[in-house]
Enzyme design. Structure first.
Site, PDB file in Angstrom:
ATOM      1  N   GLU A 125       0.830  -1.192   0.000  1.00  0.00           N
ATOM      2  CA  GLU A 125       0.000   0.000   0.000  1.00  0.00           C
ATOM      3  C   GLU A 125       0.876   1.259   0.000  1.00  0.00           C
ATOM      4  OE1 GLU A 125      -4.181  -1.356   1.928  1.00  0.00           O
ATOM      5  OE2 GLU A 125      -2.675  -0.715   3.375  1.00  0.00           O
ATOM      6  N   CYS A 145       6.332  -6.841   7.557  1.00  0.00           N
ATOM      7  CA  CYS A 145       7.332  -6.254   8.445  1.00  0.00           C
ATOM      8  C   CYS A 145       7.793  -7.306   9.435  1.00  0.00           C
ATOM      9  CB  CYS A 145       6.729  -5.051   9.184  1.00  0.00           C
ATOM     10  SG  CYS A 145       7.932  -4.057  10.092  1.00  0.00           S
ATOM     11  N   CYS A 152       0.922  -1.299  15.853  1.00  0.00           N
ATOM     12  CA  CYS A 152       0.946  -1.057  14.404  1.00  0.00           C
ATOM     13  C   CYS A 152       0.294  -2.201  13.647  1.00  0.00           C
ATOM     14  CB  CYS A 152       2.398  -0.885  13.954  1.00  0.00           C
ATOM     15  SG  CYS A 152       2.580  -0.597  12.179  1.00  0.00           S
ATOM     16  N   GLY A 209       6.859  -1.711   6.390  1.00  0.00           N
ATOM     17  CA  GLY A 209       8.222  -2.197   6.500  1.00  0.00           C
ATOM     18  C   GLY A 209       9.162  -1.269   7.246  1.00  0.00           C
ATOM     19  N   HIS A 265       7.936   6.545  20.722  1.00  0.00           N
ATOM     20  CA  HIS A 265       6.710   6.012  21.344  1.00  0.00           C
ATOM     21  C   HIS A 265       6.818   5.652  22.814  1.00  0.00           C
ATOM     22  CE1 HIS A 265       5.517   6.020  17.223  1.00  0.00           C
ATOM     23  NE2 HIS A 265       6.252   4.977  16.896  1.00  0.00           N
ATOM     24  N   ASN A 340      -4.388   5.471  15.748  1.00  0.00           N
ATOM     25  CA  ASN A 340      -5.399   5.124  14.752  1.00  0.00           C
ATOM     26  C   ASN A 340      -5.835   3.681  14.959  1.00  0.00           C
ATOM     27  OD1 ASN A 340      -5.309   7.643  13.162  1.00  0.00           O
ATOM     28  ND2 ASN A 340      -3.205   7.019  12.754  1.00  0.00           N
TER      29      ASN A 340
END
Length: 411
Positions: A125, A145, A152, A209, A265, A340
């Site tokens: 994508e 990944c 994620c 990735g 993070h 998200n």
């Protein structure tokens, strides 16, 4: 309301037909080669050495300034050379499986590439985010990944394979095709794009990735992006984001000069081990030491630290204070990313009031701390939401699939 576009118009049909021809027989490609690699390829193909430099310049112009995807369109190249190139190489675009447009104008393409060892064709994508004054393309570097970051969506898809430099560069070429960002191309009616200048002005290696686990291909693609006589993107408008592959950080800065973003993070090793498991291999001290050594680092070339806001996990004022302490002395900007949501996730986004308090504290302590506006959520195109259905086939499945393809003549 999100929409999926009908790809039955003439331009889309022609692009898909070219892709289908290219994918039936995998010919070597000229896209994504650096200038020295392109020169060597032409020499190996029989182009006289005295002509190579001129031919490289001609091809570079047609591929990256004019944006052609057919050798026949290279009108100042001799017919004999065009015929040779067409017989031996490809410059076709990838196949567009699906194109979706968010209610906010964000576009997401699902692109299909040849298997190249994965057993069946693979899909990735690519996302385009239009804003006032700029258009940003979020480019993928791998199919799946290896990092399994727990917040994620891409991390839930196991690594299938690395993308080649051609496949990385092709994402930008295709986006510029679809947005009318090459000369003599029309912008799609109703598309949301910057009001002036280039439609794709910025590239971020923040798609599927970990870019530094596909180092050589990513480096070569970045050099093609930044070449001043081709795609000519400013190095200050190209950003590579890494989860913390420490050995590659200084090296990519030395070899490309692009901007750096770090998926941080967390402000302590225990939490970052959970959220970003690569931290177990390269803990915070090693990561931040590499950031301090990044070439060209200055107040004009700051590192962006990405910080996803997870309710009750990393969003307290104590976390904000520790973040400021950790980054002391590093020219930095801190992007706060509202989490998200994606199907199956155990996390929740921090309350908006808490995100604003967090941002206010960091701003008051001297760091720019913009809150990233969520984009493309209705088409799962927002940060951390990208994922394709590609999986690496087992050997028995691959053999059966190849037998079926042979029996059906590749249909």
């Amino acid at each position: 309301m999100a929409v999926s576009l009908d790809l039955t118009d003439n331009s889309a049909r022609e692009a898909l037909a070219a892709s289908a021809r290219a994918n039936t027989v995998e010919m070597p490609t000229l896209i994504g080669l650096t200038r020295p690699q392109l020169a060597e390829t032409l020499k190996q193909a029989g182009v006289p050495e005295r002509q190579v430099r001129m031919r490289v310049q001609q091809l570079w112009h047609w591929l990256y300034v004019r944006g052609v995807s057919d050798f026949d369109d290279m009108t100042n190249v001799s017919k004999d050379l065009r015929a040779m190139l067409k017989e031996n190489f490809s410059i076709a675009r990838p196949e567009i499986v699906e194109e979706q447009v968010s209610a906010d104008g964000t576009r997401k393409w699902l692109l299909r590439f040849p298997s190249r060892g994965a057993g069946r064709p693979v899909e990735v994508e690519t996302v385009y985010i239009p804003e006032e004054g700029r258009g940003t393309l979020c480019v993928s570097s791998q199919v799946g990944c290896t990092l399994t970051c727990t917040f994620c969506h891409t991390g839930t898809q196991r690594l299938v394979r690395n993308l080649t430099s051609e496949e990385i560069v092709s994402q930008l070429l295709l986006a510029r095709d679809r947005l009318g960002d090459f000369p003599d191309r029309d912008t799609p009616q109703g598309a949301i794009v910057p009001s002036e200048g280039r439609k794709v002005s910025n590239v971020v290696m923040m798609g599927m990735g970990e870019p530094l686990y596909n180092y050589d291909n990513v480096r070569d693609a970045l050099l093609v992006f930044a070449d001043g006589d081709g795609l000519s993107l400013s190095k200050r408008r190209i950003t590579l984001s890494t989860s913390g592959v420490v050995p590659g950080i200084v090296r990519i800065g030395e070899e490309t000069g692009v901007m750096l973003a770090i998926s941080l993070h967390a402000t302590n090793d225990a939490l970052r081990d959970e959220l970003v498991p690569i931290n177990k291999k390269y803990p915070l001290k090693e990561l931040l030491d590499a950031c301090r050594a990044y070439p060209g680092l200055s107040n004009a070339r700051r590192i962006t630290f990405e910080y996803v806001m997870l309710k009750g996990v990393n969003d307290s004022l104590a976390d904000a204070k520790e973040l400021v302490r950790l980054l002391k002395g590093i020219p930095a900007k801190i992007n706060l990313i509202p989490f998200n949501k994606w199907p199956g996730s155990a996390y929740e986004c921090s309350d908006w009031e808490q995100i604003e308090k967090f941002a206010d504290f960091i701003n008051a302590n001297g760091y720019a701390s913009p809150i990233r506006t969520p984009r493309g959520q209705d088409i799962l195109a927002a940060c951390g939401q990208l994922k394709s259905a590609s999986e690496r086939m087992k050997k028995t499945e691959r053999l059966a699939y190849e037998a079926m393809m042979i029996a059906g003549h590749g249909d």
